[in-house]
Design a protein around this motif. Structure first.
Motif, PDB file in Angstrom:
ATOM      1  N   GLN A 191      11.718   3.502 -16.208  1.00 42.56           N
ATOM      2  CA  GLN A 191      11.307   3.203 -14.840  1.00 42.56           C
ATOM      3  C   GLN A 191       9.807   2.894 -14.856  1.00 42.56           C
ATOM      4  N   SER A 192       9.348   2.056 -13.930  1.00 41.46           N
ATOM      5  CA  SER A 192       7.946   1.658 -13.915  1.00 41.46           C
ATOM      6  C   SER A 192       7.024   2.828 -13.572  1.00 41.46           C
ATOM      7  N   HIS A 193       5.832   2.813 -14.195  1.00 31.44           N
ATOM      8  CA  HIS A 193       4.754   3.668 -13.717  1.00 31.44           C
ATOM      9  C   HIS A 193       4.362   3.217 -12.315  1.00 31.44           C
ATOM     10  N   SER A 194       3.652   4.084 -11.579  1.00 30.40           N
ATOM     11  CA  SER A 194       3.218   3.735 -10.225  1.00 30.40           C
ATOM     12  C   SER A 194       1.840   4.326  -9.947  1.00 30.40           C
ATOM     13  N   TYR A 195       1.140   3.686  -9.017  1.00 30.03           N
ATOM     14  CA  TYR A 195      -0.171   4.128  -8.564  1.00 30.03           C
ATOM     15  C   TYR A 195      -0.109   4.629  -7.120  1.00 30.03           C
ATOM     16  N   ARG A 196      -1.115   5.403  -6.727  1.00 31.76           N
ATOM     17  CA  ARG A 196      -1.406   5.604  -5.315  1.00 31.76           C
ATOM     18  C   ARG A 196      -2.559   4.671  -4.983  1.00 31.76           C
ATOM     19  N   GLY A 197      -2.228   3.572  -4.304  1.00 27.81           N
ATOM     20  CA  GLY A 197      -3.254   2.587  -4.047  1.00 27.81           C
ATOM     21  C   GLY A 197      -2.699   1.399  -3.302  1.00 27.81           C
ATOM     22  N   PHE A 198      -3.310   0.244  -3.493  1.00 24.71           N
ATOM     23  CA  PHE A 198      -2.861  -0.957  -2.800  1.00 24.71           C
ATOM     24  C   PHE A 198      -3.153  -2.188  -3.650  1.00 24.71           C
ATOM     25  N   GLU A 199      -2.428  -3.248  -3.355  1.00 28.02           N
ATOM     26  CA  GLU A 199      -2.713  -4.551  -3.939  1.00 28.02           C
ATOM     27  C   GLU A 199      -2.611  -5.611  -2.854  1.00 28.02           C
ATOM     28  N   GLY A 200      -3.492  -6.582  -2.911  1.00 25.77           N
ATOM     29  CA  GLY A 200      -3.451  -7.705  -2.001  1.00 25.77           C
ATOM     30  C   GLY A 200      -3.538  -8.997  -2.777  1.00 25.77           C
ATOM     31  N   LYS A 201      -2.741  -9.989  -2.373  1.00 30.13           N
ATOM     32  CA  LYS A 201      -2.734 -11.279  -3.062  1.00 30.13           C
ATOM     33  C   LYS A 201      -2.754 -12.401  -2.038  1.00 30.13           C
ATOM     34  N   TYR A 202      -3.416 -13.481  -2.416  1.00 33.04           N
ATOM     35  CA  TYR A 202      -3.384 -14.682  -1.585  1.00 33.04           C
ATOM     36  C   TYR A 202      -2.962 -15.850  -2.465  1.00 33.04           C
ATOM     37  N   LYS A 203      -1.897 -16.539  -2.051  1.00 34.13           N
ATOM     38  CA  LYS A 203      -1.345 -17.634  -2.849  1.00 34.13           C
ATOM     39  C   LYS A 203      -1.395 -18.928  -2.068  1.00 34.13           C
ATOM     40  N   ILE A 204      -1.847 -19.980  -2.726  1.00 36.66           N
ATOM     41  CA  ILE A 204      -1.834 -21.307  -2.160  1.00 36.66           C
ATOM     42  C   ILE A 204      -1.356 -22.270  -3.239  1.00 36.66           C
ATOM     43  N   ALA A 231       0.845  -1.192   0.000  1.00 30.16           N
ATOM     44  CA  ALA A 231       0.000   0.000   0.000  1.00 30.16           C
ATOM     45  C   ALA A 231       0.878   1.239   0.000  1.00 30.16           C
ATOM     46  N   GLY A 232       0.444   2.250  -0.745  1.00 27.77           N
ATOM     47  CA  GLY A 232       1.179   3.506  -0.835  1.00 27.77           C
ATOM     48  C   GLY A 232       1.324   3.923  -2.274  1.00 27.77           C
ATOM     49  N   TYR A 233       2.488   4.444  -2.618  1.00 24.85           N
ATOM     50  CA  TYR A 233       2.815   4.801  -3.998  1.00 24.85           C
ATOM     51  C   TYR A 233       3.615   3.629  -4.563  1.00 24.85           C
ATOM     52  N   THR A 234       2.967   2.831  -5.371  1.00 26.21           N
ATOM     53  CA  THR A 234       3.516   1.511  -5.651  1.00 26.21           C
ATOM     54  C   THR A 234       3.122   0.997  -7.024  1.00 26.21           C
ATOM     55  N   PRO A 235       3.961   0.169  -7.636  1.00 23.52           N
ATOM     56  CA  PRO A 235       3.501  -0.570  -8.814  1.00 23.52           C
ATOM     57  C   PRO A 235       2.390  -1.539  -8.407  1.00 23.52           C
ATOM     58  N   ILE A 236       1.467  -1.807  -9.315  1.00 17.70           N
ATOM     59  CA  ILE A 236       0.401  -2.784  -9.106  1.00 17.70           C
ATOM     60  C   ILE A 236       0.292  -3.632 -10.365  1.00 17.70           C
ATOM     61  N   SER A 237       0.220  -4.927 -10.203  1.00 16.71           N
ATOM     62  CA  SER A 237       0.093  -5.818 -11.355  1.00 16.71           C
ATOM     63  C   SER A 237      -0.841  -6.962 -11.008  1.00 16.71           C
ATOM     64  N   ILE A 238      -2.121  -6.754 -11.298  1.00 16.34           N
ATOM     65  CA  ILE A 238      -3.158  -7.732 -10.996  1.00 16.34           C
ATOM     66  C   ILE A 238      -4.217  -7.648 -12.096  1.00 16.34           C
ATOM     67  N   GLY A 239      -4.602  -8.774 -12.645  1.00 17.95           N
ATOM     68  CA  GLY A 239      -5.696  -8.799 -13.604  1.00 17.95           C
ATOM     69  C   GLY A 239      -5.447  -7.902 -14.795  1.00 17.95           C
ATOM     70  N   THR A 240      -6.339  -6.936 -15.037  1.00 15.37           N
ATOM     71  CA  THR A 240      -6.179  -6.008 -16.159  1.00 15.37           C
ATOM     72  C   THR A 240      -5.477  -4.723 -15.746  1.00 15.37           C
ATOM     73  N   MET A 241      -4.902  -4.714 -14.573  1.00 16.41           N
ATOM     74  CA  MET A 241      -4.264  -3.522 -14.011  1.00 16.41           C
ATOM     75  C   MET A 241      -2.765  -3.760 -13.928  1.00 16.41           C
ATOM     76  N   GLY A 242      -1.975  -2.946 -14.627  1.00 18.68           N
ATOM     77  CA  GLY A 242      -0.547  -3.184 -14.682  1.00 18.68           C
ATOM     78  C   GLY A 242       0.270  -1.921 -14.606  1.00 18.68           C
ATOM     79  N   THR A 243       1.582  -2.075 -14.656  1.00 14.60           N
ATOM     80  CA  THR A 243       2.483  -0.937 -14.483  1.00 14.60           C
ATOM     81  C   THR A 243       3.619  -0.985 -15.495  1.00 14.60           C
ATOM     82  N   SER A 244       3.311  -1.386 -16.715  1.00 16.80           N
ATOM     83  CA  SER A 244       4.352  -1.367 -17.736  1.00 16.80           C
ATOM     84  C   SER A 244       4.835   0.062 -17.928  1.00 16.80           C
TER      85      SER A 244
END
Length: 463
Positions: A184-197, A167-180
């Protein structure tokens, strides 16, 4: 601007480890930390000080040069780009306190080395500076320095399983949301959460601001391509973008599914998959397939929007140092022009890295386009020249729609590449590449003929 540079200098000092201030006195690395306040229990140094002891700081230096000449009516330079830029960056990644909590920060400066022309997409672009018409008339590229990332991070387990969060000013790469991005990478003001099993991962990302590489600050997202930065812009705010994504990635394969929305502006979805077959003698055959679709919402988008889509796939055969690739792609946008992969109009909020038939000068996703792509790459290490690579690809497209009932157009592009990476010594990992390209579109309304060459040199060192 002054505040940004102060922040940048603060990050540089923190990343260098030159100074460390705290309420409690410093403790020797072999001892426990100070006692928890109000208790007699000491904090094991391995818990808290892993933030710094297990941190890493990466310095990067990148040179980017480009000369793109576009054929325009009346010999204007409307599509030309000329740029020589140097990008210097620091990227700090902390360790994890108590093995679960940490923070990351990054800063970089982009330096314009010579006068340029056009919109380079690697330097800060001031749309309102029209002081030099020779630079293209659409604003001016400038040197700048920015704090590009600052985020807290959490992980449930050291092996990456379970829950993770940023969370913060960060790259995000989930689903249709990316930071290509570019250098240097683009960045968002936001958050990403992931759960891996195991090999399965489910994630969600959300953001209400975005910083393109060619900008000097995080800005609200809008339904206008220039994010409301031009004089007289009538941009309306897109409150947020968000996406949910699912990924299954066993050995030699993956499936990636995503659904996203720019609030009241656009909805998108996509699916990509890949599988690699291991053949005799160590050869491999890799197949990749991709499908995307998107549609505007009436509140902030085109009220009569129809569903636009793109699909592409490829097969790559690798034997020794040789790779041979063939791809097919098709695009449809009933509203005309290019397929929009973003959840806002331009420059952010997309994860279109799965396109299999793009070229250096065009993505070949115009309405009606049907494209064939062929490519070859060779690693000369197999011939006793480690670090040297070369490649070539060709795109041939038909069915590109022109307005007003005019006949469809054809286009083709040829891309070449040659590169070298230092294999040993102090400069190990430093690389340089040259990338010439030629795009021809004849009477197509959307993009004119282009001659292009890029030179990119890079070096990074992690401490």
């Amino acid at each position: 601007m002054h505040k940004q540079r102060v922040l940048l200098l603060a990050v540089l000092a923190a990343c260098s480890g030159a100074a460390l201030a705290a309420e409690e006195p410093a403790v020797p690395p072999a001892s426990d930390g100070p006692a928890l306040k109000g208790t007699t229990q000491a904090i094991p140094e391995s818990d808290v000080y892993d933030l710094l002891k297990k941190s890493e700081t990466t310095f990067s230096a990148l040179y980017y040069g480009r000369d793109r000449q576009e054929k325009q009516p009346n010999n204007s330079n409307g599509g030309d780009i000329r740029v020589n830029a140097l990008n210097l960056g620091l990227n700090f990644k902390s360790g994890y306190a108590w093995d679960v909590l940490g923070f990351d920060a990054a800063a970089h400066t982009s330096i314009r080395l010579t006068n340029g022309i056009g919109f380079s997409e690697v330097l800060y672009h001031d749309y309102k500076d029209m002081t030099n018409p020779a630079e293209g008339g659409g604003g001016k590229d400038k040197s700048d320095a920015v704090l590009s990332q600052a985020a807290v991070k959490f992980r449930q387990n050291q092996d990456g399983q379970g829950l993770s969060f940023r969370a913060g000013y960060t790259p995000i790469s989930i689903g249709t949301m990316g930071t290509s991005g570019g250098l240097q990478s683009h960045s968002y003001r936001g958050f990403e959460g992931k759960y891996k099993i195991g090999d399965f991962e489910l994630g969600y990302g959300w953001a209400d601001q975005f910083r393109n590489e060619w900008d000097n600050q995080f800005r609200d997202m809008t339904n206008s391509w220039e994010q409301g930065r031009q004089t007289g812009s009538l941009a309306k705010k897109v409150d947020y973008v968000n996406s949910i994504g699912f990924r299954y990635a066993p050995e030699n394969a993956f499936v990636d599914i995503g659904f996203g929305e720019g609030k009241n502006y656009r909805r998108t979805s996509q699916i990509a998959g890949s599988y690699t077959w291991k053949l005799a003698g160590g050869d491999t055959l890799t197949g990749v397939a991709y499908y995307f679709q998107g549609k505007d919402e009436a509140a902030l988008g085109n009220p009569k929007s129809q569903t636009a889509w793109h699909t592409s796939g490829s097969l790559t055969y690798t034997t020794g140092g040789l790779s041979l690739m063939a791809g097919l792609g098709k695009s449809r946008n009933p509203d005309g022009d290019e397929v929009n992969f973003r959840m806002t109009p331009y420059g952010n909020s997309d994860n279109r890295n799965f396109i299999q038939t793009w070229g250096q000068d065009d993505d070949f996703v115009w309405d009606g386009t049907q494209v064939i792509k062929l490519g070859v790459n060779y690693d000369f290490g197999k011939l006793g020249l480690p670090g040297f690579t070369a490649g070539a690809s060709a795109n041939y497209a038909t069915g590109m729609k022109n307005p007003g009932g005019q006949a469809d157009s054809k286009a083709h592009e040829i891309d070449l590449s040659a590169g070298y990476t230092v294999q040993s010594g102090f400069l190990k990992g430093a690389s340089i590449g040259v990338y010439p390209a030629w795009f021809r579109s004849g009477d197509f309304h959307g993009k004119k003929d282009r001659n292009d060459v890029k030179v990119i040199a890079s070096y990074s060192k992690t401490f």
